[in-house]
Design a protein around this motif. Sequence first.
Motif, PDB file in Angstrom:
ATOM      1  N   ILE A  67      30.161  40.576  51.593  1.00 12.17           N
ATOM      2  CA  ILE A  67      30.657  40.321  50.236  1.00 12.17           C
ATOM      3  C   ILE A  67      32.169  40.570  50.186  1.00 12.17           C
ATOM      4  O   ILE A  67      32.918  39.756  49.654  1.00 12.17           O
ATOM      5  N   VAL A  68      32.603  41.679  50.786  1.00 13.50           N
ATOM      6  CA  VAL A  68      34.036  41.996  50.754  1.00 13.50           C
ATOM      7  C   VAL A  68      34.836  40.867  51.410  1.00 13.50           C
ATOM      8  O   VAL A  68      35.849  40.407  50.884  1.00 13.50           O
ATOM      9  N   MET A  69      34.342  40.367  52.560  1.00 11.21           N
ATOM     10  CA  MET A  69      35.069  39.312  53.264  1.00 11.21           C
ATOM     11  C   MET A  69      35.113  38.033  52.442  1.00 11.21           C
ATOM     12  O   MET A  69      36.112  37.328  52.407  1.00 11.21           O
ATOM     13  N   GLU A  70      34.006  37.769  51.758  1.00 11.02           N
ATOM     14  CA  GLU A  70      33.906  36.547  50.986  1.00 11.02           C
ATOM     15  C   GLU A  70      34.748  36.604  49.707  1.00 11.02           C
ATOM     16  O   GLU A  70      35.214  35.598  49.208  1.00 11.02           O
ATOM     17  N   LYS A  71      34.935  37.810  49.179  1.00  8.25           N
ATOM     18  CA  LYS A  71      35.560  37.960  47.869  1.00  8.25           C
ATOM     19  C   LYS A  71      37.010  38.437  47.956  1.00  8.25           C
ATOM     20  O   LYS A  71      37.509  39.037  47.006  1.00  8.25           O
ATOM     21  N   VAL A  72      37.650  38.213  49.091  1.00  3.20           N
ATOM     22  CA  VAL A  72      39.024  38.712  49.256  1.00  3.20           C
ATOM     23  C   VAL A  72      39.923  38.254  48.111  1.00  3.20           C
ATOM     24  O   VAL A  72      40.600  39.049  47.464  1.00  3.20           O
ATOM     25  N   GLY A  73      39.921  36.929  47.835  1.00  2.00           N
ATOM     26  CA  GLY A  73      40.788  36.392  46.790  1.00  2.00           C
ATOM     27  C   GLY A  73      40.459  37.000  45.435  1.00  2.00           C
ATOM     28  O   GLY A  73      41.345  37.322  44.642  1.00  2.00           O
ATOM     29  N   GLU A  74      39.164  37.154  45.200  1.00  5.14           N
ATOM     30  CA  GLU A  74      38.705  37.718  43.932  1.00  5.14           C
ATOM     31  C   GLU A  74      39.184  39.165  43.762  1.00  5.14           C
ATOM     32  O   GLU A  74      39.616  39.567  42.684  1.00  5.14           O
ATOM     33  N   ILE A  75      39.119  39.917  44.872  1.00  5.81           N
ATOM     34  CA  ILE A  75      39.574  41.316  44.837  1.00  5.81           C
ATOM     35  C   ILE A  75      41.077  41.347  44.521  1.00  5.81           C
ATOM     36  O   ILE A  75      41.533  42.136  43.687  1.00  5.81           O
ATOM     37  N   GLY A  76      41.829  40.447  45.181  1.00  6.29           N
ATOM     38  CA  GLY A  76      43.269  40.362  44.923  1.00  6.29           C
ATOM     39  C   GLY A  76      43.542  40.044  43.465  1.00  6.29           C
ATOM     40  O   GLY A  76      44.427  40.641  42.831  1.00  6.29           O
ATOM     41  N   MET A  77      42.779  39.109  42.911  1.00 15.06           N
ATOM     42  CA  MET A  77      42.989  38.711  41.517  1.00 15.06           C
ATOM     43  C   MET A  77      42.643  39.857  40.559  1.00 15.06           C
ATOM     44  O   MET A  77      43.357  40.086  39.580  1.00 15.06           O
ATOM     45  N   LEU A  78      41.559  40.587  40.875  1.00 17.72           N
ATOM     46  CA  LEU A  78      41.199  41.753  40.041  1.00 17.72           C
ATOM     47  C   LEU A  78      42.342  42.768  40.043  1.00 17.72           C
ATOM     48  O   LEU A  78      42.690  43.348  39.018  1.00 17.72           O
ATOM     49  N   MET A  79      42.951  42.940  41.226  1.00 16.55           N
ATOM     50  CA  MET A  79      44.089  43.870  41.318  1.00 16.55           C
ATOM     51  C   MET A  79      45.256  43.351  40.488  1.00 16.55           C
ATOM     52  O   MET A  79      45.921  44.120  39.787  1.00 16.55           O
ATOM     53  N   ALA A  80      45.520  42.026  40.570  1.00 15.00           N
ATOM     54  CA  ALA A  80      46.615  41.448  39.784  1.00 15.00           C
ATOM     55  C   ALA A  80      46.354  41.649  38.289  1.00 15.00           C
ATOM     56  O   ALA A  80      47.275  41.883  37.506  1.00 15.00           O
TER      57      ALA A  80
END
Lengths: 231, 388
Positions: free
Chosen positions: B276-289
């Motif tokens: 999940i972490v590998m798949e959601k990299v962009g999503e994690i970045g966006m949540l941080m933004a």
Amino acid sequence: MSDTYIIQIKDLTKIFGNGVEIRALDGVNLNIERGEFLAIVGPSGSGKSTLLNQIGILDTPTSGTILLDGVDVTKMSDKQRSITRNRQLGFIFQYHHLLPDFNALENAMMPLLISGVKSSRAREVASLMLHEVGLGDRMEHRPNQLSGGQNQRVAIARALVNNPSIVIGDEPTGNLDTKSSESIYELLRKLNREHKQTFILVTHDERMAAKTDRIIRLVDGRIAANSHNSV
Amino acid sequence: MFELDVATRHIRSRRRQTVFSIIAVSLAVAIIIIMMSMMSGMLSLMMESTIENQPHITVFPKENEDYIHLYHGLEKNILDREDVEAISSYFQGEAALQYKHSAEGVLLYGINPDDENRVVNREKDMLAGEFASLANPGSRIILGFKLANNLDVGIGDTVTAQIPGAEPTDFTITGIFQTGTPVDETIAFTNLERLQDFYGSGDVVTGLGVRLSDVYAADTIASRIDMETGYDAVSWIEQNSDILSLLKSSEGLVYLIYIIIFTISGFGIANILIMIVMEKVGEIGMLMAMGASRRSIMLIFLLEAGILGLTGVMIGWILGYVAALAIAAITIPIPPEMYFGMDHLPVEIELKNFITAGIFAMVINTLAGVFPARRASRMDPVEAIYSV
């Protein structure tokens, strides 16, 4: 002066070093006025996105200062940076980065939920924002059920839902066809006028840049031109 | 709490992997509950059999003496102590029992059946006849089930007891007992006075059996008797120290197996979270933004591990409970005289085993979530956003 300028950048330098030193930003000085609609242009590798990420406090500079509303963000802790991003900044990227498991409304609510706003209130505000970007009838749709242009509108609603003072767009129309690009541009411009927020857009599209208040041209990490448009 | 929202959506979006990792956890929990229930059952069966089939304290003669001479006084001394419920003096001697052409070496125990029954309930082990029949000082004897089989005798038969230097004496069989332990082949009971006569020893005994109200006080009371009377008092714990220490060390080994099983199921959870972490990299970045802190990102993935783990544990509890009940219902086709006379697998369903298995699983599952969660929380938002 800080009342006029929402962003004051002084001697901003960013060096990426991985064996070979690359000066992505080289002593950039730039002041941006409150409510300005500004384009950053330049060839690939000129440092446009790097500058944008510095303003968006997603990255830290090697040297120099950035004042957002008079506060030096380069000295902030990780937690303060998160809070500032949440309250003062809105982001629109080339790829919409919507959460695929959430529908349009839930995606637009996310910054409010992160800031701790109650779900019912967040729903209300996000719904208004989606109506404003013209997606009032698509709120229950998931990203994979929407077109590229529609997803980008959701991303715009999400960027603006917290009423940030600065909205940052990195090639917000880069993935869209000409017609969608223009309508997204018109939408951003309209929101800028109505909400009096500062918009900083990185773009390759010279036609779009020409329609902004000011164009900053970057070459090799330096400001090569800083010209006001007469719109 | 948006973290919980994001966590549940991630899990729901990967339905198949979620199901498999939950199955892995529930099987691990179920297997461990079954193992624990069987261990508990076996342990309490052994304990019960040990505690019920022997005196809690046995008092032997002083060093270099063969007999306890003034045993009536000693009986009173011990009976007056706190926690002492009953006492039974006995005379023990070796002899050969003969019937027709068969002969077997046995340990003869001379007892007073009322006293003996109060210390160890012999009556419940009787297959035939009554233990109380030994109250009569006549020449009566009660044999173990296997011993009777070996001699090919039954109730009413007369066996001849022989010891060197004494006249052979006939004893009439008035009962047969069965404990499911090796004593069924080696022991015979008779009346105390009769046996003292047979050995010509006079009014002495070779030992005293003591029953306590608190079996775990046996060590303390035994050492007190030992110190105060000078007789050699041994608790059941000391007498069975080999078995008890074996049980203890096997418990350690069993816990090692638990850890291995849980670790395997933990890998299942770590695996799905890393995916999940590998798949959601962009999503994690966006949540941080959007302003999600690193703590929130970490929390999202720890919650995912927690949700998967907790669901697995609850299903595992149900599976384990049902399986333990089913196993307890199975009848084993083995002769009842073996293995403490059991005809069922000894399963003891205890709440504490469920709690232990649950906590164990949750700790390991949470640990499994830590690595992917840390990885996600330490991402550089710029790299994460532009990786797509």
